[in-house]
Design a protein around this motif. Structure first.
Motif, PDB file in Angstrom:
ATOM      1  N   ALA A 262       0.806  -1.233   0.000  1.00 40.39           N
ATOM      2  CA  ALA A 262       0.000   0.000   0.000  1.00 40.39           C
ATOM      3  C   ALA A 262       0.832   1.273   0.000  1.00 40.39           C
ATOM      4  O   ALA A 262       0.295   2.353   0.254  1.00 40.39           O
ATOM      5  CB  ALA A 262      -0.943  -0.010   1.201  1.00 40.39           C
ATOM      6  N   GLN A 263       2.133   1.172  -0.264  1.00 40.65           N
ATOM      7  CA  GLN A 263       2.946   2.384  -0.292  1.00 40.65           C
ATOM      8  C   GLN A 263       3.989   2.279  -1.388  1.00 40.65           C
ATOM      9  O   GLN A 263       4.462   1.202  -1.720  1.00 40.65           O
ATOM     10  CB  GLN A 263       3.648   2.618   1.057  1.00 40.65           C
ATOM     11  N   THR A 264       4.306   3.439  -1.966  1.00 42.43           N
ATOM     12  CA  THR A 264       5.335   3.469  -3.000  1.00 42.43           C
ATOM     13  C   THR A 264       6.713   3.470  -2.352  1.00 42.43           C
ATOM     14  O   THR A 264       6.872   3.767  -1.172  1.00 42.43           O
ATOM     15  CB  THR A 264       5.175   4.714  -3.888  1.00 42.43           C
ATOM     16  N   PHE A 265       7.700   3.164  -3.173  1.00 41.09           N
ATOM     17  CA  PHE A 265       9.040   2.899  -2.663  1.00 41.09           C
ATOM     18  C   PHE A 265      10.042   3.667  -3.505  1.00 41.09           C
ATOM     19  O   PHE A 265      10.286   3.335  -4.664  1.00 41.09           O
ATOM     20  CB  PHE A 265       9.288   1.388  -2.765  1.00 41.09           C
ATOM     21  N   HIS A 266      10.587   4.761  -2.969  1.00 39.57           N
ATOM     22  CA  HIS A 266      11.626   5.562  -3.614  1.00 39.57           C
ATOM     23  C   HIS A 266      11.234   6.000  -5.025  1.00 39.57           C
ATOM     24  O   HIS A 266      10.246   6.699  -5.174  1.00 39.57           O
ATOM     25  CB  HIS A 266      12.961   4.839  -3.547  1.00 39.57           C
ATOM     26  N   ASP A 267      11.917   5.552  -6.078  1.00 37.20           N
ATOM     27  CA  ASP A 267      11.599   6.067  -7.415  1.00 37.20           C
ATOM     28  C   ASP A 267      10.168   5.778  -7.831  1.00 37.20           C
ATOM     29  O   ASP A 267       9.645   6.432  -8.741  1.00 37.20           O
ATOM     30  CB  ASP A 267      12.559   5.474  -8.452  1.00 37.20           C
ATOM     31  N   GLU A 268       9.533   4.800  -7.206  1.00 39.33           N
ATOM     32  CA  GLU A 268       8.116   4.566  -7.490  1.00 39.33           C
ATOM     33  C   GLU A 268       7.293   5.822  -7.230  1.00 39.33           C
ATOM     34  O   GLU A 268       6.293   6.081  -7.912  1.00 39.33           O
ATOM     35  CB  GLU A 268       7.583   3.422  -6.622  1.00 39.33           C
TER      36      GLU A 268
ATOM     37  N   PHE B 206       9.809  -6.363 -10.030  1.00 36.44           N
ATOM     38  CA  PHE B 206       8.596  -6.311  -9.218  1.00 36.44           C
ATOM     39  C   PHE B 206       8.334  -4.943  -8.612  1.00 36.44           C
ATOM     40  O   PHE B 206       7.566  -4.833  -7.659  1.00 36.44           O
ATOM     41  CB  PHE B 206       8.684  -7.384  -8.120  1.00 36.44           C
ATOM     42  N   VAL B 207       8.941  -3.919  -9.139  1.00 39.58           N
ATOM     43  CA  VAL B 207       8.717  -2.561  -8.651  1.00 39.58           C
ATOM     44  C   VAL B 207       8.323  -1.664  -9.811  1.00 39.58           C
ATOM     45  O   VAL B 207       8.485  -2.027 -10.984  1.00 39.58           O
ATOM     46  CB  VAL B 207       9.982  -2.002  -7.944  1.00 39.58           C
ATOM     47  N   ILE B 208       7.815  -0.499  -9.500  1.00 37.65           N
ATOM     48  CA  ILE B 208       7.370   0.443 -10.532  1.00 37.65           C
ATOM     49  C   ILE B 208       8.586   1.269 -10.965  1.00 37.65           C
ATOM     50  O   ILE B 208       8.726   2.453 -10.634  1.00 37.65           O
ATOM     51  CB  ILE B 208       6.221   1.323 -10.005  1.00 37.65           C
ATOM     52  N   TYR B 209       9.474   0.619 -11.661  1.00 42.69           N
ATOM     53  CA  TYR B 209      10.688   1.217 -12.205  1.00 42.69           C
ATOM     54  C   TYR B 209      10.725   0.901 -13.700  1.00 42.69           C
ATOM     55  O   TYR B 209      10.216  -0.138 -14.137  1.00 42.69           O
ATOM     56  CB  TYR B 209      11.942   0.638 -11.545  1.00 42.69           C
ATOM     57  N   THR B 210      11.374   1.738 -14.458  1.00 39.86           N
ATOM     58  CA  THR B 210      11.414   1.557 -15.914  1.00 39.86           C
ATOM     59  C   THR B 210      12.467   0.551 -16.370  1.00 39.86           C
ATOM     60  O   THR B 210      12.453   0.127 -17.528  1.00 39.86           O
ATOM     61  CB  THR B 210      11.725   2.898 -16.607  1.00 39.86           C
ATOM     62  N   ASP B 211      13.373   0.146 -15.495  1.00 38.18           N
ATOM     63  CA  ASP B 211      14.594  -0.535 -15.929  1.00 38.18           C
ATOM     64  C   ASP B 211      14.356  -1.848 -16.667  1.00 38.18           C
ATOM     65  O   ASP B 211      14.899  -2.057 -17.757  1.00 38.18           O
ATOM     66  CB  ASP B 211      15.501  -0.762 -14.719  1.00 38.18           C
ATOM     67  N   VAL B 212      13.583  -2.750 -16.073  1.00 38.70           N
ATOM     68  CA  VAL B 212      13.411  -4.055 -16.718  1.00 38.70           C
ATOM     69  C   VAL B 212      12.449  -3.987 -17.910  1.00 38.70           C
ATOM     70  O   VAL B 212      12.716  -4.631 -18.936  1.00 38.70           O
ATOM     71  CB  VAL B 212      12.982  -5.117 -15.698  1.00 38.70           C
TER      72      VAL B 212
END
Length: 415
Positions: free
Chosen positions: A33-39, A131-137
């Motif tokens: 329920a919470q975003t994480f850094h670059d997310e 598994f995170v909201i990052y653009t990398d993968v």
């Protein structure tokens, strides 16, 4: 060409089980329920697209928001608009990287493409980003697709995929250029040979350029964007200036390779020792690199000062004093020697090292995400001494990746 079906059944089932269990654990890693850094920078742009505010552009974004549009569309259509739903959508766009890695490995003749893919997936610096909201993968998915189509000699499709990848990360232009070079090597041999300056060879050169037309279109589009935008980064430009050369990131890549691929270095130990013994110029090169490293190691970017990130802890430990710097150079030197004695599958693949270095030099921020593509392609292009190297590497990766994922899930650190 070997196929994964030629693996013993027990090994195939074991690897498939590892992939499935790892994927399930990965989806449970993050706080729901919470975003994480670059997310936190990406989520507002995705929410704007959820609300169909397509003209909105977050000032904190450095990249063209193609990733955000794709994630918003998938999450809204299949899952929902919450943080966990958005992560699932991003993961859905990330997992095809495994398919394209497998296809590339099979195309390149890996003895066990499934084993190679599993090793790639569980790399500690790759796995959490699935598994995170990052653009990398998701970006890497497009790069691997572009590589696969290039290796398959489907050059127009490869160029168009790489053009699409620029809408996720503009810096993919470096890999677009590399794949264009690969394509020209395939059609011409060495496209940089002086013979292509002779008029009698221009027809063949023109034919090759015509077959690969989609690649230069992408390069021109990138140059037009940089001119119109006034730089590579869209937002947060002051933290992502590319007006100087920073070799620190190259040394950090060597440090990561030195620590990640210990089984490879152990297998290469005798060959590396012989290299130093019979070619003393290598020792001279290492000495000069040590001097360059001590004089130029720069890790004072504001984003490198947060010790919540494991990479920053390594950087801050390294820059603490000269003794630490010298100690950190040991795995760097080992990595360099190991790379020098590790053959690649084709001569054209050695251009990877040139492009990888060129892609890192403009970055003042020390971050392992900037060389994920380089390590991915090295895993594809290298020729291991034995298949068991992948098993040894996998045995190292699994516990390290598990420990990192537990720490991330407990919000004790991020990589």
């Amino acid at each position: 060409m070997f196929k994964s079906s030629q693996l013993p059944t027990v090994s195939w089932v074991l690897l498939a089980g590892i992939l499935l269990v790892a994927t399930w654990l990965g989806t449970q890693m993050m706080p729901p329920a919470q975003t994480f850094h670059d997310e936190s920078f990406h989520m507002p742009q995705i929410r704007a697209y959820h609300m169909e505010r397509y003209s909105h552009l977050e000032k904190s974004l450095t990249m063209i928001p193609g990733y955000h549009l794709a994630v918003a569309t998938v999450s809204k259509t299949l899952f929902g608009q919450g943080i966990k739903d958005t992560r699932l959508a991003s993961t859905l766009l990330s997992l095809p990287a495994l398919l394209f890695f497998f296809l590339c490995a099979r195309r390149l003749g890996h003895t066990s493409p499934l084993l190679s893919t599993t090793t790639y997936y569980l790399n500690p610096i790759f796995f959490p980003f699935f598994f995170v909201i990052y653009t990398d993968v998701p970006s890497l998915t497009l790069v691997l697709a572009g590589l696969y189509f290039t290796l398959s000699q489907r050059f127009t499709l490869a160029g168009l995929v790489m053009l699409l990848s620029l809408g996720v990360r503009q810096t993919n232009v470096m890999w677009l250029a590399l794949f264009w070079l690969f394509a020209l090597y395939n059609l011409l041999g060495n496209p940089l040979h002086i013979r292509w300056l002779k008029p009698e060879n221009w027809r063949q050169l023109g034919g090759a350029l015509l077959r690969t037309w989609a690649f230069p279109i992408g390069i021109v589009a990138f140059l037009v964007f940089v001119y119109q935008n006034g730089g590579v980064a869209i937002g947060d430009a002051t933290a992502h200036k590319m007006d100087r050369i920073f070799v620190t990131q190259v040394f950090f890549l060597l440090l990561a390779v030195g620590l990640l691929f210990i089984p490879l270095h152990l297998m290469n130990a005798r060959a590396g020792f012989d290299l130093l013994r019979f070619q003393p110029q290598c020792a001279v090169i290492l000495s000069l690199l040590l001097v360059l490293y001590l004089l130029t190691f720069w890790a004072e970017h504001g984003y490198n000062l947060f010790d919540f990130f494991l990479r920053n802890r390594v950087v801050m430990w390294t820059r603490a004093n000269e003794v630490h710097k010298v100690l950190a150079f040991v795995p760097m030197a080992i990595a360099l020697l190991s790379l020098m004695v590790t053959p690649l599958r084709e001569k054209r693949f050695y251009w990877l090292y040139v492009v990888a270095i060129a892609s890192l030099l403009p970055h003042s921020l020390v971050d392992q995400r900037y060389f994920m593509e380089a390590i991915t392609m090295f895993l594809l292009f290298m020729v291991p001494q034995h298949t068991r190297l992948h098993w040894y590497t996998l045995a190292l990766f699994i516990p390290v990746t598990l420990i990192i994922c537990i720490g991330i899930g407990d919000i004790r650190f991020f990589i």
